[in-house]
Design a protein around this motif. Structure first.
Motif, short mmCIF file in Angstrom:
data_model
loop_
_atom_site.label_atom_id
_atom_site.label_comp_id
_atom_site.label_asym_id
_atom_site.label_seq_id
_atom_site.Cartn_x
_atom_site.Cartn_y
_atom_site.Cartn_z
N ASP A 137 0.67 4.61 -5.07
CA ASP A 137 1.40 4.94 -3.84
C ASP A 137 0.75 6.13 -3.15
O ASP A 137 0.59 6.14 -1.92
N LYS A 138 0.38 7.14 -3.94
CA LYS A 138 -0.21 8.35 -3.37
C LYS A 138 -1.69 8.17 -2.99
O LYS A 138 -2.17 8.79 -2.05
N SER A 139 -2.38 7.30 -3.72
CA SER A 139 -3.82 7.17 -3.51
C SER A 139 -4.22 5.98 -2.64
O SER A 139 -5.15 6.07 -1.83
N MET A 141 -2.03 3.86 -0.59
CA MET A 141 -1.33 3.65 0.68
C MET A 141 -1.99 4.39 1.84
O MET A 141 -2.10 3.82 2.95
N PRO A 142 -2.47 5.63 1.68
CA PRO A 142 -3.17 6.27 2.81
C PRO A 142 -4.41 5.52 3.26
O PRO A 142 -4.71 5.47 4.46
N TRP A 143 -5.13 4.91 2.31
CA TRP A 143 -6.31 4.13 2.67
C TRP A 143 -5.93 2.84 3.40
O TRP A 143 -6.63 2.40 4.33
N ILE A 145 -3.37 2.51 5.36
CA ILE A 145 -3.01 2.92 6.72
C ILE A 145 -4.25 3.30 7.53
O ILE A 145 -4.41 2.87 8.68
N SER A 146 -5.15 4.07 6.93
CA SER A 146 -6.34 4.52 7.65
C SER A 146 -7.29 3.37 7.98
O SER A 146 -8.07 3.46 8.92
N THR A 149 -7.22 2.15 11.54
CA THR A 149 -7.70 3.01 12.64
C THR A 149 -9.09 2.61 13.10
O THR A 149 -9.54 3.08 14.14
#
Length: 305
Positions: A137-139, A141-143, A145-146, A149
């Motif tokens: 979840d911490k590692s 999910m940001p990727w 989302i990014s 972009t």
């Protein structure tokens, strides 16, 4: 209010407007009216130039309007020109013909559905991992989302070149681009859905000594189904966009993207707009199909909405 007035039936117009068809029809007619006005406004300068070169100075306004709506290569084609082009290329052409929009739509649709299925499965898998692992979840999910972009027009040629370099061509590169666009809404929607059960319900499952798998199948997944279908509606439309975009950098000779390319090369704006309108109709039909599947699934689960 008397009882007679209370039970008085609605007029046909009021009955039409009280449902879904009436308001949608009003919006469509309004858009068509705006389209006609824009067609006249955008095509008028070129039409005046034609009159000037022909030495025609006193042309009635009604004649000018009629001429702007009938230009062979207009800046903006009129709705009836697009409708005639769609009719000609769907009904009057053989399905196997390169000039048939049905043929080109089938090519694009195959990439769309392949990419959508792959994107949906990938999105569901990522969502399950994210929900059940705090580390992911911490590692991860940001990727996820990014990744959205990056402009698809920039990454599409790279995907196609890389896959062609390893011998993968044809349908799969376009499907991969569709996958790239469609997995994100499914991932986000499923994460939200799998986390939607109330804490008291999760605690109840633990009270019954339910395993993680049992909690997933009997609690989390049923809660997530409405979120899944909502995200799939977004994903299928994005998948169609990805399939069309994937046809552009390859110089494809078949597909709706190929029709857009051919129309832009030869200045055939009517052809471009007919492909765009048909693409929007296909997208709307796919979303409606998922909506019907959603109703049937929720009804089967006893979750009528």
């Amino acid at each position: 209010m008397t009882t007679e007035a209370a039970v008085r039936p609605l007029s046909p117009f009021a009955g039409l407007m009280s449902g879904t068809i009436g308001p949608v029809l009003v919006v469509v007619l309004g858009l068509i009216a705006i389209w006609y006005v824009a067609t006249v406004a955008l095509n008028a300068p070129f039409q005046r130039d034609i009159y000037a070169r022909a030495g025609q100075t006193d042309v009635p306004f009604s004649q000018m309007v009629a001429d702007t709506l009938a230009q062979e290569r207009p800046v903006l084609p009129s709705p009836h020109q697009v409708a005639i082009e769609i009719w000609d290329t769907t009904v009057n052409k053989k399905v196997t013909s390169n000039r048939s929009l049905i043929y080109h739509t089938g090519i694009t649709l195959s990439s769309t559905l392949t990419g959508f299925v792959m994107g949906t499965l990938l999105g569901i898998g990522l969502a399950i991992l994210v929900v059940h692992s705090r580390v992911l979840d911490k590692s991860l999910m940001p990727w996820v989302i990014s990744s959205q972009t990056i402009p698809i027009l920039a990454i599409a040629p790279m995907i196609i070149v890389v896959l062609n370099a390893i011998g993968i061509s044809g349908l799969m590169p376009k499907a991969m681009i569709s996958t790239y666009l469609s997995f994100f809404p499914v991932t986000v929607g499923m994460v939200k859905g799998l986390r939607s059960p109330e804490l008291i319900h999760i605690d109840l499952m633990r009270t019954y000594s339910a395993s993680e798998a049992e909690t997933f199948w009997k609690l989390r997944l049923p809660y997530a189904v409405p979120y899944l279908f909502a995200s799939m509606k977004v994903g299928i439309a994005a998948s169609l966009v990805g399939a069309i975009v994937g046809e552009l950098p390859t110089g494809a000779v078949a597909g709706l993207g190929a029709r857009l390319l051919a129309g832009s090369y030869y200045g055939q704006t009517v052809q471009i707009w007919s492909a765009l309108v048909l693409a929007s109709v296909v997208a709307g039909s796919l979303v409606a199909l998922i909506g019907l599947l959603e109703k049937a699934t929720l009804a089967k689960m006893g979750m009528n909405r």
